[in-house]
Design an enzyme around this catalytic site. Structure first.
Site, PDB file in Angstrom:
ATOM      1  N   CYS A 107       0.581  -1.323  -0.088  1.00  0.00           N
ATOM      2  CA  CYS A 107       0.204   0.015   0.226  1.00  0.00           C
ATOM      3  C   CYS A 107       1.145   1.281  -0.077  1.00  0.00           C
ATOM      4  O   CYS A 107       1.906   1.241  -0.669  1.00  0.00           O
ATOM      5  CB  CYS A 107      -0.692   0.040   1.136  1.00  0.00           C
ATOM      6  SG  CYS A 107      -0.113   0.159   3.064  1.00  0.00           S
ATOM      7  N   HIS A 163      -4.366   9.715   4.163  1.00  0.00           N
ATOM      8  CA  HIS A 163      -4.427   8.430   3.776  1.00  0.00           C
ATOM      9  C   HIS A 163      -6.134   8.295   4.150  1.00  0.00           C
ATOM     10  O   HIS A 163      -6.350   8.940   5.191  1.00  0.00           O
ATOM     11  CB  HIS A 163      -3.770   7.482   4.502  1.00  0.00           C
ATOM     12  CG  HIS A 163      -4.177   5.971   4.212  1.00  0.00           C
ATOM     13  ND1 HIS A 163      -5.348   5.307   5.028  1.00  0.00           N
ATOM     14  CD2 HIS A 163      -3.310   5.091   3.855  1.00  0.00           C
ATOM     15  CE1 HIS A 163      -4.797   4.162   4.445  1.00  0.00           C
ATOM     16  NE2 HIS A 163      -3.932   4.042   4.248  1.00  0.00           N
TER      17      HIS A 163
END
Length: 623
Positions: free
Chosen positions: A26, A542
């Site tokens: 990620c 995020h």
């Protein structure tokens, strides 16, 4: 960083090529599926240059790399080519079907964890007021005392409202509609009707005359039902009519079911659980204290301790005390004592410093750093902590120690124990701490050798002079309410491994640029982005917790890598309702990844922000 060298070292420490099933990454972490977790040398991985930390999420092993994660991942794929061919298949791993017990524990944790600061703060005040009353420092008729009592009792009396909001977020229902549902239980007309001693009916169906003040279970079950009903009408009602008719139809259907079925049943279940705890303490006090006091730390590891939270709250609300919460205190003091024993016995300055600091943290009511960072690491101290908890728990339940308010299970929570059994409570905690310390000293532990590993000689890197950064303002990238990183369920962000920052619980689904600068990169699944401001601040944003598993669903990128952006320029659009319906925490996490270049990073807003409001103030280090 030599990416190929780092990749080879990581592969070796993971147990070799044959132990790695799949790999993807990620925005900051390598995410791996491994055949055998026992083959992983976790300590060596943790200490490896370039690795910021490790984490285990379910069966997925995570290695925290930071901004260079893509390069390290590519280097590992170059070493093991088959990992590159499986990357597409593993980028969106399907969440495994959880057991019913696992799902229930996660749900209870997700609902009660966010409200603990509110009830703990009020609980400490409640304990202090009880202390003042016990010593005769204030009269119960004093008006200031009565107002402070209302401040301490308010959240407990109206706890269905607080739980409704939290449960709405967890179940994917509108939190505001959930609060509206809970408010029905406190409407004066309904309360008067239920207290009238006359039969009450709705469309001929009987409504039980029960009080919902301080209740826990009824509203949680009702909001769970609301989440399904609201979702059904959201699919059925045309968009133009949703705002009016979805809430209307949801309340009309769920509220009567709550009053006729769920509410009375929930009250009965809560009373039965409380009665069971009372019976256990009265009939098996010492044995129950030894068993549960000695195993509560194991329950904390699995998250099962959250099952006790609603029972404890219900006991305090219904009985005025709880006979069981002392177990949480002695378990924490057991972990603190074991860590203190490590401090006394260790010969390593680094270990002594870590053990002493985590022992103090456990005494303050937060045992995880001592448990994971010291006691479990050295194994025998963890056994000593369990023994200490068992001894303290057995003593406390034998003497009938009571807790009169919900507070942190540590020194700040001592006022919640003030009452006739306060002295025995102190002795119970002292026993847990002392026994755990003594057993740790007697059992000892194997300390890692302090000789540093021999490293290959490398060419001296060219060190560039650090660029002087300017102080600057970071603006809010989305509208919502603020939350500190420490409250997040993801330990990587909560522990500020990537840097300091804040989280925003969003109210809209559009992320805009908080700085003037350029886009570093937008992650492939569009849930995260890095930016660099003109003044040198490196910002990671995020969206949501563990949203990488969505593989881009509900996210739309509006910028490309390297693109120049101004404050307020749209970056990513995301479907906020869809995230909530999938029971995903949608918190927008804003982190300054080069935090070490600033002397101070502080929030400039109080509780909530509008898009482009002043958000974080970065103060550059003096040069």
């Amino acid at each position: 960083m030599d990416y190929q060298k780092t990749a080879r070292e990581i592969i070796s420490l993971l147990g070799g090529e044959t132990n790695i099933v799949s790999l993807f990454h990620c925005i900051t972490r390598l995410r791996l599926s491994l055949r055998d977790l026992e083959k992983v040398d976790r300590k060596a991985l943790q200490d490896l240059d370039g690795v910021m930390g490790i984490n285990l999420s379910g069966d997925q092993f995570q290695i925290i790399i930071g901004s260079k994660v893509s390069q390290v991942c590519q280097a590992m794929q170059a070493e093991i080519p088959r990992l590159a061919t499986t990357a597409e298949k593993t980028e969106a791993p399907q969440e495994k079907r959880r057991s019913l017990v696992s799902a229930a524990l996660e749900t209870i944790s997700g609902i009660f964890s966010p409200i603990i600061p509110a009830i703990a703060g009020a609980g400490i005040l409640k304990g202090l007021l009880s202390l003042c009353l016990s010593f005769g420092w204030v009269a119960s008729t004093n008006q200031t005392f009565q107002i402070l009592t209302a401040i301490s009792d308010g959240v407990f009396y109206f706890i269905p409202l607080v739980l409704a909001f939290s449960a709405g977020n967890k179940f994917g229902a509108s939190p505001y509609l959930s609060v509206a549902l809970a408010a029905i239980l406190f409407h004066p007309a309904l309360v008067t009707l239920l207290k009238s001693n006359e039969p009450v009916a709705f469309l001929g169906l009987p409504v039980a005359p029960v009080s919902y003040a301080s209740s826990v279970i009824p509203i949680v079950l009702s909001v769970w039902l609301l989440s399904y009903v609201e979702r059904f009408f959201n699919r059925l009602v045309p968009n133009a009519l949703k705002t009016m008719f979805v809430p209307l139809l949801s309340l009309i259907i769920v509220a009567p079911i709550m009053l006729i079925v769920i509410g009375p049943a929930g009250i009965s279940v809560g009373n039965a659980l409380s009665g069971g705890i009372i019976w256990l303490v009265e009939n098996m006090g010492p044995l129950a204290g030894i068993i549960i006091g000695g195993t509560l730390s194991l329950m904390i590891i699995t998250g099962m301790h959250y099952v006790l939270v609603p029972i404890i709250i219900n006991n305090i609300s219904r009985l005025g005390y709880d006979p069981f919460k002392i177990i949480m205190y002695v378990a924490n003091f057991g972990q603190a004592g074991a860590a203190f024993g490590v401090f006394l016995r260790s010969k390593s300055k680094k270990t002594k410093s870590l053990a002493l600091s985590t022992s103090f943290t456990a005494l303050m009511g937060v045992s995880e750093p001592a448990m994971y960072g010291v006691n479990i690491r050295f194994k025998r101290p963890f056994a000593a902590a369990l023994i200490g908890g068992a001894c303290g728990g057995g003593f406390g339940l034998t003497l009938g120690v009571k807790t009169y308010a919900y507070a942190l299970s540590g020194l700040p929570g001592l006022p919640a124990l003030v009452g006739p059994t306060f002295g025995w409570a102190l002795v119970s905690m002292a026993i847990a701490f002392g026994v755990a310390t003594l057993v740790t000293l007697l059992l000892g532990f194997e300390e890692e050798a302090q000789t540093p590993p021999v490293k290959e000689k490398e060419a001296e890197p060219v060190v560039e002079a650090p660029v002087s950064l300017a102080s600057e303002q970071v603006w809010a990238p989305v509208k919502g309410s603020l939350a500190p990183l420490g409250q997040l369920s993801d330990p990587v962000f909560a522990d500020e491994i990537f840097g300091k920052g804040m989280a925003i619980v969003p109210e809209t689904g559009l992320l805009v640029s908080p700085v003037k600068g350029s886009v570093g990169s937008v992650f492939a699944t569009n849930h995260a982005i890095t930016l660099e401001s003109e003044s040198g601040a490196e910002v990671l944003i995020h969206i949501g917790i563990d949203t990488v598993k969505l593989n881009g669903r509900h996210f739309t990128r509006l910028v490309e890598d390297g693109q120049t952006v101004n404050i307020g320029d749209p970056l990513i659009a995301f479907d906020l309702d869809a995230l909530r319906q999938e029971a995903i925490d949608p918190s927008v996490i804003v982190v300054v990844t080069n935090s070490d270049r600033y002397s101070e990073i502080r929030e400039t807003a109080a509780e909530s922000v509008e898009t482009r409001d002043a958000f974080l103030k970065l103060t550059a280090l003096a040069v």
